[in-house]
Design an enzyme around this catalytic site. Structure first.
Site, PDB file in Angstrom:
ATOM      1  N   GLY A 223       0.774  -1.227   0.000  1.00  0.00           N
ATOM      2  CA  GLY A 223       0.000   0.000   0.000  1.00  0.00           C
ATOM      3  C   GLY A 223       0.806   1.278   0.000  1.00  0.00           C
ATOM      4  N   ASP A 224       2.099   1.210   0.307  1.00  0.00           N
ATOM      5  CA  ASP A 224       2.955   2.403   0.279  1.00  0.00           C
ATOM      6  C   ASP A 224       4.373   1.979  -0.095  1.00  0.00           C
ATOM      7  OD1 ASP A 224       3.818   5.025   0.484  1.00  0.00           O
ATOM      8  OD2 ASP A 224       4.071   4.957   2.662  1.00  0.00           O
ATOM      9  N   LEU A 225       4.470   1.218  -1.182  1.00  0.00           N
ATOM     10  CA  LEU A 225       5.729   0.564  -1.516  1.00  0.00           C
ATOM     11  C   LEU A 225       6.594   1.459  -2.396  1.00  0.00           C
ATOM     12  CD1 LEU A 225       7.412  -1.881  -1.088  1.00  0.00           C
ATOM     13  CD2 LEU A 225       6.209  -3.033  -2.937  1.00  0.00           C
TER      14      LEU A 225
END
Length: 342
Positions: A223-225
């Site tokens: 989700g926040d890679l």
């Protein structure tokens, strides 16, 4: 130390908050506690211990305050636990989260500590692990969302469960836009573009994923890679792990939206390596524009996290304008569905 989680007694010994000591596994002695960085919304500590069987173990602890600090650390623990359950070689082992006893409204998240090498993980092994994460695991009832709020930085995501990816994505994007406006105020140009974005572009690019016999299965995404949340843990092999997730069950390609902006340092090699394991969803001809749509949300995340930096909003405006110009009619009947307002 001023984190509230640790004090030093008259003998120079480190004394951790009882709530932290209670969840540390098999600790005989606290050897050292050191500051390990901080952001605008959290502080980090490294805890070095001697275990009851004589081994030395190190742990990473993040400390934050207030309601959002508590919920963010809970979301980090739950998201990391979900990733660890599918790919335990791809993230730190989560230990616990909770609230400190000695400092009011102060909270912590605890996991195994890793010493990182410089650089981003090499694409081969890294993308194979990411593909395993996306390809395994089963979302509750086959829905898109997550069982608790997860945070991108200090931005709470709306993870309300939805049956259809198009619904979930639109709902989550509206939430991000509202947070951005609450923090930075209205943006006239952006606001004028939003009706066409939601009524035309999103249905045109996402609805075909689930029509004409096609379907997508929810995948657990980090989700926040971006490069700041992925590191090398073995210099010899450049093996990598991910951390600080903003996890939920999504279309797997959503993850790669964060790779589109050059600032995040995942080059075309990573896209190609990932898709050697997981094919592009059909219709494949929409792939690049879907990626641009997903990247749009990440640029709006940045606009909400850093409301004084206008460039992030401008990136979003430019991309929305391009997509509207490319798909001025939205989803037509000829393409297999009638355009409907979400």
């Amino acid at each position: 130390m001023d984190s509230g989680a640790v004090t030093i007694n008259d003998n120079g010994d480190f004394q951790l908050d009882p709530a932290v000591l209670a969840v540390l596994p098999g600790v005989a002695e606290i050897i050292n506690v050191s500051h390990h960085g901080e952001s605008a919304w959290a502080k980090a500590l490294r805890i070095d211990t001697l275990t009851t069987n004589g081994d030395q173990e190190s742990y990473f602890m993040k400390v934050s305050v207030g309601f959002h600090g508590r919920e963010a650390l809970k979301g980090e623990f739950e998201g990391t636990s979900a990733i660890y359950a599918i790919t335990p070689d791809f993230c730190p082992e989560p230990i616990a989260w909770g609230s400190l006893e000695r400092q009011e409204d102060c909270h912590f998240y605890l996991c195994k500590f890793y010493k990182f090498a410089d650089g981003v993980p090499e694409p081969g092994s890294f993308c194979e692990k990411l593909a395993r994460l996306h390809s395994n695991g089963t979302s509750p009832e086959g829905k898109f969302g997550f069982h608790c709020t997860t945070y991108n930085g200090d931005l709470p995501q709306d993870n309300t469960w939805h049956d259809r990816w198009e619904q979930f994505f639109a709902n989550g994007l509206r939430h991000v836009l509202q947070v951005r406006e609450d923090r930075a105020g209205p943006h006239e140009t952006l606001d004028t573009l939003l009706p066409d974005l939601f009524d035309k572009v999103i249905p045109r690019l996402l609805r075909p994923l689930g029509t004409n016999g096609r379907s997508i299965t929810p995948s657990l995404v980090h989700g926040d890679l971006w490069c700041g949340n992925a590191s090398i843990v073995n210099e010899g092999t450049e093996e990598g792990i991910v951390y600080d997730p903003a996890a939920f069950w999504a279309h797997n390609e959503y993850e790669l939206g964060n790779w589109r902006p050059a600032r995040n340092q995942f080059t075309r090699l990573y896209f190609d390596e990932y898709h050697s394991h997981v094919p592009k969803a059909e219709p494949a001809e929409d792939y690049d524009d879907r990626n641009a749509l997903y990247a749009l949300r990440f640029n709006l995340h940045a606009a909400a996290l850093f409301p004084n930096q206008e460039e992030y909003v401008q990136m979003a405006v430019d991309e929305i304008q391009r997509l509207i110009e490319k798909f001025p009619d939205g989803l037509t009947e000829e393409e297999g569905s009638v355009l409907a307002r979400l």
